[in-house]
Every structure is written in structure tokens, then in C-alpha cells.
Design a protein around this motif. Structure first.
Motif, PDB file in Angstrom:
ATOM      1  N   MET A 195       0.904  -1.165   0.113  1.00  0.00           N
ATOM      2  CA  MET A 195       0.131  -0.026  -0.141  1.00  0.00           C
ATOM      3  C   MET A 195       0.777   1.360  -0.037  1.00  0.00           C
ATOM      4  N   THR A 196       2.004   1.133   0.653  1.00  0.00           N
ATOM      5  CA  THR A 196       2.976   2.279   0.763  1.00  0.00           C
ATOM      6  C   THR A 196       3.497   2.540  -0.584  1.00  0.00           C
ATOM      7  N   HIS A 197       3.770   1.418  -1.270  1.00  0.00           N
ATOM      8  CA  HIS A 197       4.287   1.847  -2.445  1.00  0.00           C
ATOM      9  C   HIS A 197       3.260   2.181  -3.606  1.00  0.00           C
ATOM     10  N   ALA A 198       2.065   1.784  -3.502  1.00  0.00           N
ATOM     11  CA  ALA A 198       1.073   2.288  -4.384  1.00  0.00           C
ATOM     12  C   ALA A 198       0.968   3.842  -4.088  1.00  0.00           C
ATOM     13  N   LEU A 199       0.930   4.360  -2.775  1.00  0.00           N
ATOM     14  CA  LEU A 199       0.890   5.840  -2.514  1.00  0.00           C
ATOM     15  C   LEU A 199       2.046   6.552  -3.085  1.00  0.00           C
ATOM     16  N   THR A 200       3.111   5.849  -2.908  1.00  0.00           N
ATOM     17  CA  THR A 200       4.341   6.514  -3.545  1.00  0.00           C
ATOM     18  C   THR A 200       4.035   6.882  -5.000  1.00  0.00           C
ATOM     19  N   ILE A 201       3.678   5.793  -5.809  1.00  0.00           N
ATOM     20  CA  ILE A 201       3.360   5.833  -7.223  1.00  0.00           C
ATOM     21  C   ILE A 201       2.438   6.832  -7.296  1.00  0.00           C
ATOM     22  N   ALA A 202       1.320   6.901  -6.706  1.00  0.00           N
ATOM     23  CA  ALA A 202       0.148   7.902  -6.918  1.00  0.00           C
ATOM     24  C   ALA A 202       0.687   9.088  -6.567  1.00  0.00           C
ATOM     25  N   ARG A 203       1.564   9.522  -5.489  1.00  0.00           N
ATOM     26  CA  ARG A 203       2.152  10.730  -5.521  1.00  0.00           C
ATOM     27  C   ARG A 203       3.145  11.053  -6.499  1.00  0.00           C
ATOM     28  N   ARG A 204       3.852  10.289  -7.146  1.00  0.00           N
ATOM     29  CA  ARG A 204       4.721  10.605  -8.149  1.00  0.00           C
ATOM     30  C   ARG A 204       3.786  10.898  -9.268  1.00  0.00           C
ATOM     31  N   ASP A 205       2.644  10.114  -9.633  1.00  0.00           N
ATOM     32  CA  ASP A 205       1.886  10.432 -10.854  1.00  0.00           C
ATOM     33  C   ASP A 205       1.218  11.827 -10.688  1.00  0.00           C
ATOM     34  N   LEU A 206       0.750  12.000  -9.517  1.00  0.00           N
ATOM     35  CA  LEU A 206      -0.053  13.272  -8.932  1.00  0.00           C
ATOM     36  C   LEU A 206       1.143  14.614  -9.403  1.00  0.00           C
ATOM     37  N   ALA A 207       2.134  14.497  -8.917  1.00  0.00           N
ATOM     38  CA  ALA A 207       3.254  15.439  -9.105  1.00  0.00           C
ATOM     39  C   ALA A 207       3.746  15.934 -10.424  1.00  0.00           C
ATOM     40  N   GLU A 208       3.341  15.045 -11.216  1.00  0.00           N
ATOM     41  CA  GLU A 208       3.685  15.397 -12.607  1.00  0.00           C
ATOM     42  C   GLU A 208       2.225  15.990 -13.355  1.00  0.00           C
ATOM     43  N   ARG A 209       1.257  15.943 -12.825  1.00  0.00           N
ATOM     44  CA  ARG A 209      -0.030  16.385 -13.240  1.00  0.00           C
ATOM     45  C   ARG A 209      -0.593  17.926 -12.783  1.00  0.00           C
ATOM     46  N   SER A 210       0.407  18.549 -12.445  1.00  0.00           N
ATOM     47  CA  SER A 210      -0.100  20.030 -12.114  1.00  0.00           C
ATOM     48  C   SER A 210      -0.489  20.737 -13.235  1.00  0.00           C
ATOM     49  N   SER A 211      -0.105  20.406 -14.531  1.00  0.00           N
ATOM     50  CA  SER A 211      -0.643  21.241 -15.505  1.00  0.00           C
ATOM     51  C   SER A 211      -2.054  20.951 -15.759  1.00  0.00           C
ATOM     52  N   VAL A 212      -2.430  19.807 -15.272  1.00  0.00           N
ATOM     53  CA  VAL A 212      -3.792  19.417 -15.648  1.00  0.00           C
ATOM     54  C   VAL A 212      -4.654  20.247 -14.602  1.00  0.00           C
ATOM     55  N   PHE A 213      -4.251  20.216 -13.416  1.00  0.00           N
ATOM     56  CA  PHE A 213      -5.063  21.075 -12.465  1.00  0.00           C
ATOM     57  C   PHE A 213      -5.137  22.658 -12.680  1.00  0.00           C
ATOM     58  N   ILE A 214      -3.896  22.916 -13.492  1.00  0.00           N
ATOM     59  CA  ILE A 214      -4.169  24.416 -13.828  1.00  0.00           C
ATOM     60  C   ILE A 214      -5.140  24.569 -14.856  1.00  0.00           C
ATOM     61  N   ALA A 215      -5.114  23.765 -15.925  1.00  0.00           N
ATOM     62  CA  ALA A 215      -6.124  23.644 -16.874  1.00  0.00           C
ATOM     63  C   ALA A 215      -7.443  23.634 -16.287  1.00  0.00           C
ATOM     64  N   ALA A 216      -7.592  22.916 -15.147  1.00  0.00           N
ATOM     65  CA  ALA A 216      -9.002  22.764 -14.486  1.00  0.00           C
ATOM     66  C   ALA A 216      -9.278  24.093 -13.974  1.00  0.00           C
ATOM     67  N   VAL A 217      -8.529  24.817 -13.304  1.00  0.00           N
ATOM     68  CA  VAL A 217      -8.608  26.239 -12.737  1.00  0.00           C
ATOM     69  C   VAL A 217      -9.047  27.077 -13.966  1.00  0.00           C
ATOM     70  N   ALA A 218      -8.330  26.855 -15.089  1.00  0.00           N
ATOM     71  CA  ALA A 218      -8.819  27.760 -16.309  1.00  0.00           C
ATOM     72  C   ALA A 218     -10.227  27.775 -16.634  1.00  0.00           C
TER      73      ALA A 218
END
Lengths: 629, 300
Positions: A1-24
Motif C-alpha cells: 500500500m505504501t508503494h502504491a501511494l508512492t506511485i500515486a504521489r509521483r503521478d500526481l506530482a507530474e499532473r500540475s498542468s492538468v490542475f491548472i487547466a481545470a482552474v482555467a
């Protein structure tokens, strides 16, 4: 589970542009209200509608896109080895990426949705008319489905493997299997059960898709094609198991015996001991089963693939039943089957096409079958050869009701009750009578009756010569061929007034104390009253040859069935704690307007207080328990 | 067999097929612990497929692999704690920055050494905030190497590590990194086309050709038994001297041959043969041996 969350964190970290698009996107509704022309609409309505549509479109599109890329892109670009060269299990990689994708979609939805929603929650509620938790649940499920669907499609299409053809074939097979599972349930009117089974299959499919991703990476690892192979293997084998379980359950539901019914009723043929037995079965929710049932022996022959008793008809001689087996449920089109009513009988397809709205009836000797279509086409068939003997089109009429019977095997009489053509008074009704001659192939209009009331109902005497017509508050005896009024009779209603074989009109009435009296209006104009007894409800069960009438009724605490010798004006038998079957006085398909006159030797289906079904002999009072519901 | 005697990698009868194409054909090899083992082969020889299967990233069609004494398919997750891997193609997510990659790996490895990573990155001159996707091919390789080394591996697997590296970086890789690791007893398994680089550091080499391991032995022994012999006579003399030839070339009355079972005594017999004049022998580089074994259809 810890490793799954590590990967989830990693994936989320590279999606900042998606969240910026959502703000727009979240800002767009607030810009939209400033656009010229939008001022004609209510500001809050524009905000909430635009916000909802944008959040929904963006999120669902994103879900599909993330689903298609979260694993598939890494595989096709040979980057999955990055994870597999680390101490990470396949399931940890899968669940980590899935969690990240879900959080991304949920986050983007919230970013776009809430600013406009919070500007006017009331306006949103008025526009969408759905509770927020329900809306979120539906969107959440749709998101998950799109993510998983996108993942499956992404994995399969990116592998560029010929296995894709097998996947498509398996998908089609799964679709057919699903229809094969739910269709028999729907045919049995099991709407709730069908919904539950469908939901269970849907839920199981979601679980299979989720576990499939984990299995795929655990077994296929960094190999693009092997991922496809493993996903397909897991998906189709698991779905086959799920569908097999669903199929086994559906088969168990359908393979019900008469003894499984928890609530049932019987429609009897006029002669012989056979009829329909239908009702809900134990542990099967709202599934309704239909049997051809012999009251003499208790033998039941299950009738599969039939939408229960609505599609069934019995011949007057009790030798055959006909039913409609739908082939196209959307169009409601199917084929008529005829089943001999005898031990171990098998139904035969007639190649006679009919619709859900068709009416059909046998001739008294069951050698002919007439089918009336809603568009007014009436056709008479020869049962032995399934050949159409004659066909004619009745004058078209909207919202008309049609009933018919064979006056002789070669003469079909049709009653059409319809709003009058060209009438400015929609309540005006007309009864038109036609005869279709099988030998001359001619359709003849033999009579009509004009009504000025909203209600026009009729029954026909057992011999087919006289009709009892209820026109609002008035009742008449008419000539059943020409509709000429023969005589007025005291007003009553269809349930409590009937024409008898000797030409009398029998009418049941009760005083305020619920003391029931049967009044006989004889053809010579005389009247005779027969006191029956006290109970809350009483109605005709059936007429027996020899001047006998079976009445049945029930109180909250008591039920009774009476045999009345109307020829001599006496009650010859009272059977306490026994109620005749609800539909024992008519054929359910209700096409033949004639009252039935049954053989007095024929057993009558009846129930006691404990809801046990008996074959009851009206002449002797002997009863045999058949089923206990 | 105790742990020290267990080979770091043992591959037995491994086959890999892609549809009808056989990429690896019943390959077997053993990588001794603490050794530098170089797997050589031309493009498409099946090296990378073999490596991926050995690391449990891909299921082999046949045979099996043990790494550090454990089945690498079954126990891959656990094994990867002890193995550093540099893949042939840079496989880290391109959107990630170098320091994010380090943080990601740090959360996965109990023996993660931040200092080693920083030092190595500093030596390569790569900015920690650089996006992995923006780096050059060589820099990506260097980041991958720094990540692999910082996990404190017992075994490091380098799949064509010099691909994309410039001359200086290549020299540094072999002379500093690998030599340093070897000195510390880390087992190194690498595939490469850079035969000159490997020649100075490898303990053992294997050559793959057409999916098969055609040669697998100690580098010194290999170099000892391969020689180029030139003499002025017909090649028949070689057979008379019982030399096995990997390559024979004639010009005029002279012969040049590469023999794969050279020894001084046999050569002396050849040289003193009355029919042979001016025979001489020269040592061969690994590259020459490789070409002889794989390039010209020689038989070792």
C-alpha cells in the motif's frame, strides 16, 4: 500500500498542468456571463449550468484519457521497465496509478464545479433536480468506468496484436451472454430482479476490470504484448465465470416448478381440467412464472420465454393454449405458439407473427385461430396447417378496443369500441360489429351502437347470440350480431351482472349490512331473488351447465364459495373457507367477450385461508389440495 | 552451495520468442559473484531480451533465471532491493525532474544513499531541477546510473550503458565507476558494443549471436587461446598442426588465420615445419575476437 501511494504521489506530482487547466475551466463560466447576449438568461442559471457541463465534460474526458494513457502509454513507449526495475509489485504500480487518476479527475471536477455551484446552490438544484450525493455517486461511478474502459482499450489497441480480434469476439459473446441472462428474467416480469442481476453483473465487471489491471501488470510486467495477453486472459476468463454464475442463477430462477410459487392464481379453460397457473416464485423477487396446469393431476408444464399470462389464451374446449413469444422486445414483435393441453405436451411454433398489442382467440373447437392487430388487420388461421385462411382490414380508429370470437369455425365476429369518427365530443363512443367469413372471405359490417357516455362495456352470452351492454348508467340486452337493443335491464356493472344460459340476467347486489342477494331477471320479464349470505365482497366465479352458478366472496376474516341452483332459486352448497380463483370466470387475454359455461364435473381452482390451492368439485364439494403457496 | 558460491546470475536454457521470431534460443550462462561480466553481441542478437527476462521484467518463453540465488520471475520485487538497473533506453518518466526521481527512489530503497547520488550527479554536471525528458541521451544514462548506484546494489545490471555517452563519459564509466564498483565487490553484468572499454575491466565475457550464447569464458583465457597467425604456406599446415581456425584468409602463397586453440608449443611446431616460412603470431584484441566469432561466421 505504501508503494502504491508512492506511485500515486509521483503521478500526481507530474499532473500540475492538468490542475491548472481545470482552474482555467473554472473561470470560464464567470467569463461566459459577461458575454453579450447572455444577459437575457439568469446569471446564476448560466453560471451553474456552464459550471456543471464544463466540470462534467472535462472530468469524464479526462477520465477516459487518463485511463487510456496511465499504463498503455508507458508500455508502448517502453517506460514500464522504470517501475519494474524497482522493488515495486505489479499490483502496487496499478493501484498507485489508478488512485492518482481518480484523485486527478475528482480534483479537477471539484475545481471546476464548486465555484459556480457555490455561487447559487439553489439555482443548481432547480436546474438539475437531483441530490448532490446522488449526482456525485453517479459521476464517480461513470469516472471509474471510463478510466477502466480507457485502460482496457489503451492496453489492447496499443499492443497492436491480432489478439484484438479475439477480444472483439469475446466482447460480442459477453454481450450476447448478458442478454441471455437478463432476457428470461425480463420475460418473467422480474423488473426488480433484472435490475439487481444487472447491477451485480455490472459491479462484478468493475471488480474484474480493477483486478484485471493488477493481474496484467503482475504477469505481463514491462512487456507490452504480454500485458495485452494477460489482461485479455484475466478479463475474459473472469467475465466468463461471472456470466456463468449469472447464467446459472438466471437458469435457476427460470427453472421454477409449480411448488415454488409463493403467490399464484389460475385461469381455467371452459372445459377440461387444464388452465394457466401463474405467479411469483420463492426466493426470486418479482419473477413471475407461467405454467400450463392440470387441476386434476397437479401436473405443470412450464412455459418459457413468455411474458406471463398477458400473452396467453386458452381454447374454449380446453384442448389448446396459445401464447406469444416475443423475438424483438423493442418492437414487441414475436411468434405465436400453440401448445396442446395434455400431459408432457410440447409447444409448437406456428410461424404466425403477432405483436404485444395483438389480440387472439381460438374457435370453440380450437381448429381456428384469429389474430387482430392494433392497425385493424384481422386474420383467421387454420391451426393444423398454420395457414392464413382470410385476412381483412377493419376501418382504422385510434384508441379503439377490439374483441372477437368465432361464432362458428368459419365465422369470426369482431366488436370494435371506438371514439366516434369526426365527433367533436371525445366522450362519444361507438360499438361496431363485423363478421369475417372464412369461406367467402368477406368482411361484413353487421351492426353498430352509438353511445353518448364515456363508458361503453359489453359481454356476450355463452351461445354468442345476445350481448349485455353497459352504457354509462344504463344496461341493455342487445342482439350480439346487429347491436339492436332487445330490452333494457336494471343498471349494474360488469363485475356483478351477467347473462346466463337460459337468457336470464343475473345481478348481484348487497345492502348496507353486506347481505347479498342474487336477482334473476328472466326473459319473460319476471324476477326472482335468492338470498346468498353476508360478506364484504361477492362476485360471479362461473356458470355451470345445468342452471348452476358459482359465486365466490371474501371478508377480512372469512371466505365462502356458493353453488346456486338459479333454475330453482336455491343455494345448494356453501363451501366455507374456500375462495374460487380470481380469474376463473374468464379467459385472461380477454379477447373473447363471451361468458363461459363450464362442465359441472370440471374441478374449480379455489384457495383456502392459508392460501393453499385446491381442485374443488362444485357438485360434490370434494376438494383435493394441489399446492400450498 | 552457500551464498558466496551461488552465482549472482544463473540463466538456464532461456528462450524468448516474439511470435515466430526466436530472439533468445536456449541461452545459459552464469555470472560469478563479484565479477564484471560482459555480454557482447551485435544489434538484435537478443542481449536486451535476455537481460529483461533475467531481471523478471518479461516472462521468458522457456528456461529460467536465478538472480542472487532467487528465482527472478517469482521474487523480482524483493530482488530489486538488491539490484541496480540501467536500462538500454532511458525509461524514467520524462516529466519528472531529477531531484523528484531521486526522492521517488529514496522512498523505495532502504539502502538509498543520497550522498552517492548527489556526488555522482555533481560529477556528471547535471542540475537536480532539470526535467528528465529535457536531458540529452548521455545525461539520461548518467542520471539512470546515478540512481542505480545510490541504491547500494549487490548486483548492477547495465544494458548498453555507453549508448549515447561521449568519449570522456564512456572512459569515466569504465575506468572509474565500474572499476570502483568491482573493487568494492559489486557484481556487474553489462551488455555493450564498446568492446575496447570492456576489455580492460571484464573478468568474463559471453558473446551472443542469433539468440544463442556462442562463447562464455574468462576474458584472459579467451584472449590466450585466440591468436592471429601468418605464414607463407597453404592453410593445410594449420590442420597438420591441429589448430582450430576461426577465420582463414589466403593471399598468394601466404595464409593468415585466426586460431581459437592457440598454444606456444603447437605454434613452435608449426613454425619449425620445413614447408613453412616466416611464421609469426600476434595477440588479438577483444574486438577482433568478437568479429571473428560473430562477424565472419567463425567457429570457436
Amino acid at each position: 500500500m505504501t508503494h502504491a501511494l508512492t506511485i500515486a504521489r509521483r503521478d500526481l506530482a507530474e499532473r500540475s498542468s492538468v490542475f491548472i487547466a481545470a482552474v482555467a475551466m473554472a473561470v470560464l463560466p464567470f467569463i461566459l456571463v459577461l458575454v453579450p447576449g447572455m444577459q437575457t438568461f439568469k446569471r446564476t442559471d448560466v453560471l451553474t449550468t456552464a459550471g456543471s457541463l464544463l466540470s462534467l465534460g472535462f472530468s469524464l474526458g479526462l477520465a477516459l484519457l487518463l485511463g487510456a494513457t496511465m499504463i498503455g502509454r508507458d508500455l508502448s513507449e517502453k517506460r514500464m521497465s522504470f517501475y519494474f526495475s524497482k522493488p515495486l509489485s505489479g499490483p502496487a504500480i496499478w493501484f498507485g496509478k489508478l488512485i492518482a487518476a481518480l484523485i486527478t479527475v475528482a480534483g479537477c471536477f471539484a475545481i471546476i464545479f464548486f465555484p459556480s455551484y457555490l455561487s447559487s446552490p439553489v439555482s443548481w438544484q432547480n436546474s438539475w433536480n437531483v441530490d448532490l450525493p446522488i449526482a456525485f455517486s453517479l459521476i464517480g461511478i461513470t469516472t471509474l468506468v471510463l478510466l477502466l474502459l480507457g485502460h482496457v482499450l489503451g492496453t489492447m489497441f496499443r499492443s497492436k496484436s491480432p489478439l484484438l480480434a479475439l477480444d472483439l469476439a469475446a466482447l460480442v459473446a459477453a454481450g450476447f451472454a448478458f442478454v441471455g441472462i437478463v432476457r428470461p428474467l425480463l420475460v418473467g416480469y422480474a423488473v426488480e430482479l433484472t435490475r439487481n442481476v444487472s447491477l451485480a453483473l455490472f459491479g462484478a465487471t468493475i471488480v474484474v476490470l480493477i483486478l484485471g489491471g493488477a493481474w496484467q501488470l503482475a504477469k505481463g510486467r514491462a512487456d507490452r504484448r504480454q500485458n495485452h495477453v494477460e489482461l485479455s486472459r484475466f478479463l475474459w476468463i473472469s467475465l466468463a465465470i461471472v456470466l456463468a454464475i449469472g447464467g446459472a442463477y438466471s437458469a435457476w430462477v427460470v427453472h421454477v416448478g409449480p411448488g415454488d410459487l409463493v403467490k399464484g392464481d389460475v385461469v381455467q379453460a371452459e372445459q377440461g381440467s387444464w388452465g394457466f397457473l401463474f405467479g411469483r416464485a420463492n426466493h426470486r423477487m418479482d419473477y413471475h412464472a407461467l405454467f400450463a396446469y392440470d387441476l386434476a393431476s397437479g401436473e405443470g408444464v412450464r412455459v418459457d420465454g413468455v411474458q406471463s399470462w398477458f400473452s396467453s389464451g386458452l381454447s374454449r374446449d380446453g384442448r389448446r393454449m396459445a401464447y406469444l413469444k416475443l423475438e424483438d422486445y423493442t418492437a414487441g414483435v414475436g411468434e405465436l405458439y400453440v401448445m396442446p393441453l395434455s400431459s408432457g405436451a410440447k409447444a409448437e411454433a406456428t410461424r404466425i407473427s403477432a405483436t404485444r398489442s395483438s389480440a387472439y382467440t381460438f374457435s370453440d373447437d380450437s381448429s381456428r385461430l384469429a389474430v387482430m392487430e392494433p392497425d385493424g388487420i384481422v386474420t383467421a388461421y387454420d391451426v393444423a396447417s398454420n395457414r392464413a385462411l382470410v385476412s381483412a382490414k377493419l376501418p382504422a380508429a385510434a384508441h379503439n378496443s377490439r374483441r372477437c370470437f368465432f361464432a362458428t369455425p368459419d365465422l369470426l365476429r369482431v366488436y370494435v369500441t371506438a371514439p366516434q369518427f369526426g365527433s367533436v365530443k371525445p366522450e362519444e363512443h361507438t360499438l361496431d360489429i363485423y363478421e369475417l367469413d372464412v369461406r367467402t372471405r368477406g368482411l361484413q359490417h353487421t351492426g353498430s351502437y352509438r353511445s353518448v357516455t364515456k363508458s361503453l362495456q359489453m359481454t356476450v352470452s355463452s351461445d354468442g347470440n345476445r350481448g349485455l351492454l353497459f352504457d354509462g348508467d344504463h344496461a341493455f340486452i342487445i342482439d350480439a350480431r346487429t347491436a339492436q337493443v332487445i330490452a333494457p335491464v336494471p343498471a349494474g356493472n360488469l363485475m356483478h351482472t351477467t347473462l346466463l344460459a337460459d337468457g336470464s340476467v343475473a345481478k348481484l347486489a348487497a345492502n348496507d349490512a353486506h347481505d347479498w342477494t342474487l336477482t334473476m331477471h328472466k326473459p319473460d320479464g319476471s324476477e326472482q331473488q335468492i338470498a346468498i349470505g353476508r360478506m364484504k365482497q361477492l362476485h360471479f366465479a362461473r356458470e355451470l351447465r345445468g342452471g348452476l352458478l358459482v359465486l365466490t366472496g371474501a371478508d377480512q376474516s372469512e371466505r365462502s364459495t356458493y353453488v346456486v341452483d338459479y333454475a330453482h332459486g336455491s343455494v345448494v352448497r356453501r363451501e366455507p373457507d374456500l375462495r374460487a380463483a380470481s380469474y376463473s370466470w374468464m379467459q385472461w387475454n380477454n379477447t373473447d367477450p363471451r361468458r363461459a359455461i363450464a362442465d359441472p364435473q370440471q374441478p374449480i381452482a379455489a384457495y383456502d385461508k392459508a392460501n393453499a390451492l385446491y381442485a374443488w368439485q362444485p357438485l360434490t364439494g370434494a376438494k383435493k389440495e394441489l399446492l400450498r403457496f | 552451495m552457500n551464498q558466496a558460491e551461488t552465482p549472482a546470475i544463473r540463466i538456464a536454457g532461456m528462450s524468448v520468442r516474439y511470435g515466430r521470431r526466436v530472439a533468445v534460443d536456449a541461452a545459459s550462462l552464469e555470472v560469478p559473484r563479484g565479477s564484471v561480466y560482459a555480454l557482447l553481441g551485435r544489434n538484435g542478437a537478443g542481449k536486451s531480451s535476455l537481460v529483461r527476462c533475467a531481471l523478471g521484467q518479461q516472462r521468458a518463453s522457456g528456461g529460467h533465471a536465478e538472480v542472487l540465488g532467487e528465482d527472478s520471475w517469482k521474487h523480482r520485487t524483493r530482488l530489486m532491493e538488491r539490484i541496480g538497473v540501467v536500462a538500454e533506453e532511458a525509461d524514467a518518466p520524462p516529466e519528472m525532474r531529477v531531484h523528484q526521481l531521486a526522492r521517488f527512489c529514496a522512498s523505495l530503497y532502504s539502502r538509498w544513499d543520497e550522498k552517492t547520488f548527489d556526488v555522482r550527479l555533481g560529477r556528471f554536471g547535471i542540475a537536480p531541477r532539470a526535467r528528465f525528458g529535457d536531458l540529452s541521451k548521455g545525461q539520461k544514462k548518467q542520471v539512470s546510473l546515478a540512481l542505480a548506484l545510490a541504491t547500494g546494489p549487490e548486483l548492477i545490471v547495465l544494458d548498453d550503458p555507453t549508448l549515447g555517452l561521449d568519449v570522456v563519459a564512456r572512459k569515466s564509466l569504465f575506468e572509474e565507476v565500474i572499476a570502483d564498483l568491482a573493487d568494492r565487490g559489486t557484481t556487474i553484468f553489462l551488455t555493450t558494443h564498446d568492446l575496447a572499454g570492456v576489455e580492460g575491466i571484464a573478468d568474463r565475457v559471453a558473446i551472443m549471436s542469433g539468440g544463442r550464447i556462442v562463447l562464455d569464458e574468462e576474458l584472459e583465457a579467451l584472449k590466450g587461446r585466440f591468436r592471429r597467425i601468418r605464414f607463407a604456406a597453404q592453410p593445410l599446415a594449420l590442420e597438420a598442426a591441429s589448430f582450430r581456425t576461426a577465420m582463414v584468409r589466403r593471399w598468394g602463397t601466404g595464409t593468415e588465420a585466426i586460431v581459437s586453440n592457440y598454444d606456444d608449443l603447437t605454434f613452435e611446431r608449426l613454425r619449425t615445419n620445413a614447408t613453412i616460412q616466416s611464421a609469426d603470431v600476434s595477440a588479438m584484441s577483444l574486438e577482433e575476437i568478437f568479429i571473428a566469432v560473430t562477424g565472419e561466421g567463425g567457429n570457436s
